[in-house]
Motif scaffolding. Sequence first.
Motif, mmCIF file in Angstrom:
data_model
loop_
_atom_site.group_PDB
_atom_site.id
_atom_site.type_symbol
_atom_site.label_atom_id
_atom_site.label_comp_id
_atom_site.label_asym_id
_atom_site.label_seq_id
_atom_site.Cartn_x
_atom_site.Cartn_y
_atom_site.Cartn_z
ATOM 1 N N TRP A 70 0.839 -1.198 0.000
ATOM 2 C CA TRP A 70 0.000 0.000 0.000
ATOM 3 C C TRP A 70 0.867 1.239 0.000
ATOM 4 O O TRP A 70 1.992 1.237 0.495
ATOM 5 C CB TRP A 70 -0.872 0.043 1.248
ATOM 6 N N ARG A 74 -2.490 5.877 1.901
ATOM 7 C CA ARG A 74 -3.639 4.971 2.019
ATOM 8 C C ARG A 74 -3.656 4.315 3.389
ATOM 9 O O ARG A 74 -4.709 4.235 4.040
ATOM 10 C CB ARG A 74 -3.590 3.907 0.925
ATOM 11 N N HIS A 77 -4.657 6.915 6.186
ATOM 12 C CA HIS A 77 -6.097 7.213 6.229
ATOM 13 C C HIS A 77 -6.896 6.033 6.778
ATOM 14 O O HIS A 77 -7.808 6.206 7.582
ATOM 15 C CB HIS A 77 -6.607 7.591 4.847
ATOM 16 N N GLN A 78 -6.542 4.831 6.352
ATOM 17 C CA GLN A 78 -7.264 3.644 6.806
ATOM 18 C C GLN A 78 -7.053 3.416 8.303
ATOM 19 O O GLN A 78 -7.990 3.095 9.031
ATOM 20 C CB GLN A 78 -6.836 2.405 6.017
#
Length: 156
Positions: A70, A74, A77-78
């Motif tokens: 990833w 990303r 944020h996750q």
Amino acid sequence: MPLEPDHLTPDEGLTWRSHLRVHALLSAGLARRLARDSGLSGADFEILAALATSPDGRMTSLRVRRTLVWEKSRLSHQVRRMEQRGLIVREPNPDDARSSLLALTPAGRATVEDAFAPYAQYVREHYLDLLTPEERDVLIKVSERVVAGLGSIDDA
């Protein structure tokens, strides 16, 4: 012999599109199953499963990012969304003050443990059980060869 619009031969195009379709259909089906059975998104499950495979339920953010292949943003944020839901926490990394550890909370561990069985059932039913042991061996060898040729996320 006419070329495919993506400049692959017809056989190459069919091979590539077949791979993409299998991946997309399996991913979508798994996402629906996870959401229905556990309230998790596919991304939630990927992070929780990665952490659950670590002996103490902790990994550095970098290791999680590399495991999942990833982008840094990303993952960030996750992780923020999952922290808000109480599934994981960020902890200081005692080995490197510049990084943090991601750790499963008790709720995160219970959630991922509950999700593993339906996830595995879906993978078996819609993928593994459709293949012979010999076909699985070929897929493993092909996948490992492609992965080795692609290098790591840091090479990109």
